[in-house]
Scaffold this motif. Sequence first.
Motif, PDB file in Angstrom:
ATOM      1  N   GLU A  22      31.013 -35.795 -16.264  1.00 54.42           N
ATOM      2  CA  GLU A  22      31.145 -35.832 -14.805  1.00 54.42           C
ATOM      3  C   GLU A  22      29.797 -35.555 -14.133  1.00 54.42           C
ATOM      4  O   GLU A  22      29.432 -36.220 -13.156  1.00 54.42           O
ATOM      5  CB  GLU A  22      32.186 -34.813 -14.324  1.00 54.42           C
ATOM      6  CG  GLU A  22      33.598 -35.120 -14.734  1.00 54.42           C
ATOM      7  CD  GLU A  22      34.179 -36.359 -14.064  1.00 54.42           C
ATOM      8  OE1 GLU A  22      33.700 -36.760 -12.981  1.00 54.42           O
ATOM      9  OE2 GLU A  22      35.123 -36.938 -14.634  1.00 54.42           O
ATOM     10  N   SER A  25      27.572 -38.655 -14.507  1.00 54.30           N
ATOM     11  CA  SER A  25      28.002 -39.732 -13.607  1.00 54.30           C
ATOM     12  C   SER A  25      27.628 -39.428 -12.159  1.00 54.30           C
ATOM     13  O   SER A  25      27.110 -40.291 -11.446  1.00 54.30           O
ATOM     14  CB  SER A  25      29.515 -39.947 -13.705  1.00 54.30           C
ATOM     15  OG  SER A  25      29.858 -40.439 -14.963  1.00 54.30           O
ATOM     16  N   LEU A  26      27.882 -38.202 -11.738  1.00 52.03           N
ATOM     17  CA  LEU A  26      27.543 -37.805 -10.369  1.00 52.03           C
ATOM     18  C   LEU A  26      26.043 -37.883 -10.150  1.00 52.03           C
ATOM     19  O   LEU A  26      25.571 -38.393  -9.125  1.00 52.03           O
ATOM     20  CB  LEU A  26      28.054 -36.386 -10.082  1.00 52.03           C
ATOM     21  CG  LEU A  26      27.736 -35.825  -8.706  1.00 52.03           C
ATOM     22  CD1 LEU A  26      28.327 -36.700  -7.607  1.00 52.03           C
ATOM     23  CD2 LEU A  26      28.245 -34.390  -8.588  1.00 52.03           C
ATOM     24  N   SER A  27      25.279 -37.404 -11.111  1.00 49.36           N
ATOM     25  CA  SER A  27      23.823 -37.444 -10.994  1.00 49.36           C
ATOM     26  C   SER A  27      23.327 -38.877 -10.902  1.00 49.36           C
ATOM     27  O   SER A  27      22.497 -39.212 -10.051  1.00 49.36           O
ATOM     28  CB  SER A  27      23.178 -36.724 -12.180  1.00 49.36           C
ATOM     29  OG  SER A  27      21.775 -36.707 -12.044  1.00 49.36           O
ATOM     30  N   GLU A  29      24.941 -41.475  -9.818  1.00 51.77           N
ATOM     31  CA  GLU A  29      25.330 -42.000  -8.509  1.00 51.77           C
ATOM     32  C   GLU A  29      24.419 -41.472  -7.397  1.00 51.77           C
ATOM     33  O   GLU A  29      24.039 -42.224  -6.507  1.00 51.77           O
ATOM     34  CB  GLU A  29      26.778 -41.615  -8.185  1.00 51.77           C
ATOM     35  CG  GLU A  29      27.819 -42.347  -8.980  1.00 51.77           C
ATOM     36  CD  GLU A  29      29.209 -41.798  -8.733  1.00 51.77           C
ATOM     37  OE1 GLU A  29      29.468 -41.218  -7.652  1.00 51.77           O
ATOM     38  OE2 GLU A  29      30.058 -41.936  -9.636  1.00 51.77           O
ATOM     39  N   VAL A 116      25.203 -30.644  -3.163  1.00 56.75           N
ATOM     40  CA  VAL A 116      26.409 -30.742  -3.995  1.00 56.75           C
ATOM     41  C   VAL A 116      26.727 -29.379  -4.611  1.00 56.75           C
ATOM     42  O   VAL A 116      27.884 -28.950  -4.628  1.00 56.75           O
ATOM     43  CB  VAL A 116      26.235 -31.816  -5.087  1.00 56.75           C
ATOM     44  CG1 VAL A 116      27.405 -31.806  -6.061  1.00 56.75           C
ATOM     45  CG2 VAL A 116      26.067 -33.189  -4.458  1.00 56.75           C
TER      46      VAL A 116
END
Length: 150
Positions: A22, A25-27, A29, A116
């Motif tokens: 996760e 993926s967030l990084s 994005e 974040v």
Amino acid sequence: MDNSHRTPLYRLIVEIRGAFNELKSLSDEMIVDLGVTAAMRAVLEHLDRHGPATVPQIAKAKSVTRQHIQVLADLLVEKGFAKYEDNPAHQRSRLVVPTPSGDALFAEVSKREARVIARLGQSLTEEELEAAATVLQHLRDGLRKEGTPD
């Protein structure tokens, strides 16, 4: 039948793997518009925290292969975010050094991540975070020992 997959430690490992995916993926994005990946960002973070380093030093610190870091370092150099410099301590292993563009990029990435992190931190107490960090550190220490031949 082996019940090791039902232990609290196994559950923790599954959660760590999921959280890592996760985070990656967030990084990816969050920084896609900056032209780098989460893995490239991790190399820039290492350089920011520890200063210029050789590819083998970065690989060892991150517990990944030298070849993996070499690819990332080459990409950072190609994009102008890092450069290679001669290493006075070792003729064949050059230092990876962030450029001013790389420093500016990492500052922007850090700014985005801080927003974040602030949101994520609102649902966790300081005590929970400290306990989790302690458990993860102990787990990392144990994993390192497992990887060391007796």
